[in-house]
Design a protein around this motif. Structure first.
Motif, PDB file in Angstrom:
ATOM      1  N   LYS A 183       0.835  -1.202   0.000  1.00  0.00           N
ATOM      2  CA  LYS A 183       0.000   0.000   0.000  1.00  0.00           C
ATOM      3  C   LYS A 183       0.873   1.258   0.000  1.00  0.00           C
ATOM      4  CE  LYS A 183      -3.784   2.417   0.480  1.00  0.00           C
ATOM      5  NZ  LYS A 183      -4.567   2.744  -0.681  1.00  0.00           N
ATOM      6  N   GLY A 184       1.937   1.253   0.793  1.00  0.00           N
ATOM      7  CA  GLY A 184       2.861   2.396   0.816  1.00  0.00           C
ATOM      8  C   GLY A 184       3.537   2.595  -0.525  1.00  0.00           C
ATOM      9  N   PHE A 185       3.899   1.501  -1.151  1.00  0.00           N
ATOM     10  CA  PHE A 185       4.523   1.590  -2.471  1.00  0.00           C
ATOM     11  C   PHE A 185       3.541   2.146  -3.503  1.00  0.00           C
ATOM     12  CE2 PHE A 185       5.497  -0.340  -6.620  1.00  0.00           C
ATOM     13  CZ  PHE A 185       6.766   0.199  -6.826  1.00  0.00           C
ATOM     14  N   GLN A 186       2.283   1.703  -3.435  1.00  0.00           N
ATOM     15  CA  GLN A 186       1.269   2.204  -4.359  1.00  0.00           C
ATOM     16  C   GLN A 186       1.019   3.699  -4.153  1.00  0.00           C
ATOM     17  OE1 GLN A 186      -2.061  -0.375  -3.588  1.00  0.00           O
ATOM     18  NE2 GLN A 186      -1.496  -1.823  -5.199  1.00  0.00           N
ATOM     19  N   ASP A 187       0.978   4.135  -2.898  1.00  0.00           N
ATOM     20  CA  ASP A 187       0.770   5.559  -2.613  1.00  0.00           C
ATOM     21  C   ASP A 187       1.925   6.403  -3.141  1.00  0.00           C
ATOM     22  OD1 ASP A 187      -1.618   4.952  -1.384  1.00  0.00           O
ATOM     23  OD2 ASP A 187      -0.811   5.056   0.669  1.00  0.00           O
ATOM     24  N   ALA A 188       3.145   5.934  -2.906  1.00  0.00           N
ATOM     25  CA  ALA A 188       4.312   6.670  -3.394  1.00  0.00           C
ATOM     26  C   ALA A 188       4.338   6.700  -4.916  1.00  0.00           C
ATOM     27  CB  ALA A 188       5.596   6.034  -2.851  1.00  0.00           C
ATOM     28  N   SER A 189       3.970   5.596  -5.530  1.00  0.00           N
ATOM     29  CA  SER A 189       3.930   5.532  -6.991  1.00  0.00           C
ATOM     30  C   SER A 189       2.882   6.488  -7.543  1.00  0.00           C
ATOM     31  CB  SER A 189       3.624   4.101  -7.429  1.00  0.00           C
ATOM     32  OG  SER A 189       3.469   4.036  -8.818  1.00  0.00           O
ATOM     33  N   LYS A 190       1.729   6.542  -6.917  1.00  0.00           N
ATOM     34  CA  LYS A 190       0.653   7.438  -7.359  1.00  0.00           C
ATOM     35  C   LYS A 190       1.081   8.901  -7.200  1.00  0.00           C
ATOM     36  CE  LYS A 190      -3.618   8.347  -8.544  1.00  0.00           C
ATOM     37  NZ  LYS A 190      -4.060   8.207  -9.904  1.00  0.00           N
ATOM     38  N   GLU A 191       1.709   9.221  -6.094  1.00  0.00           N
ATOM     39  CA  GLU A 191       2.181  10.587  -5.858  1.00  0.00           C
ATOM     40  C   GLU A 191       3.223  10.990  -6.901  1.00  0.00           C
ATOM     41  OE1 GLU A 191       4.522  13.130  -2.421  1.00  0.00           O
ATOM     42  OE2 GLU A 191       3.468  11.305  -1.852  1.00  0.00           O
ATOM     43  N   PHE A 192       4.143  10.080  -7.199  1.00  0.00           N
ATOM     44  CA  PHE A 192       5.157  10.355  -8.226  1.00  0.00           C
ATOM     45  C   PHE A 192       4.503  10.579  -9.579  1.00  0.00           C
ATOM     46  CE2 PHE A 192       7.987   8.754 -11.572  1.00  0.00           C
ATOM     47  CZ  PHE A 192       9.039   9.639 -11.414  1.00  0.00           C
ATOM     48  N   GLU A 193       3.526   9.757  -9.912  1.00  0.00           N
ATOM     49  CA  GLU A 193       2.832   9.887 -11.198  1.00  0.00           C
ATOM     50  C   GLU A 193       2.098  11.223 -11.289  1.00  0.00           C
ATOM     51  OE1 GLU A 193      -0.615   7.530 -13.771  1.00  0.00           O
ATOM     52  OE2 GLU A 193       0.224   6.605 -11.969  1.00  0.00           O
TER      53      GLU A 193
END
Length: 104
Positions: free
Chosen positions: A39-49
């Protein structure tokens, strides 16, 4: 169902091995921490995108806008005395000296 290139039979095999290695008491804790990590990885990925898309839109807007050219008014230059020109008598003397140097 295909997650990370792993099919359902492979996923079941991994779960069975994890159950044997960690036991039934530790497995929920491991699953919970693994879920939080994903979940943390998905959030960071979404923020980067999102940041990447904002920056791309800003650059595209800058490139698409026509440039506005304005001319600046020239500042008056300080008056400076004109450089002194050589007298014609000096010029003819220098020319005669050059001519004599070439013949020598």
């Amino acid at each position: 169902m295909n997650i990370f290139g792993i099919g359902l039979p492979e996923m079941a095999l991994i779960m069975m091995v994890a159950l044997l290695v960690f036991g039934p008491k530790k497995l929920p804790e491991i699953g919970r921490s693994l879920g939080k990590a994903i979940k943390g990885f998905q959030d960071a990925s979404k923020e980067f995108e999102d940041e990447f898309k904002k920056e791309a839109a800003r650059i595209e807007k800058t490139v698409a806008e026509p440039m506005k050219a304005t001319l600046e008014k020239a500042e008056p230059k300080a008056l400076q005395p004109e450089p002194e020109t050589a007298d014609e008598s000096q010029v003819t003397e220098n020319d005669s000296n050059i001519a004599t140097d070439k013949t020598a």
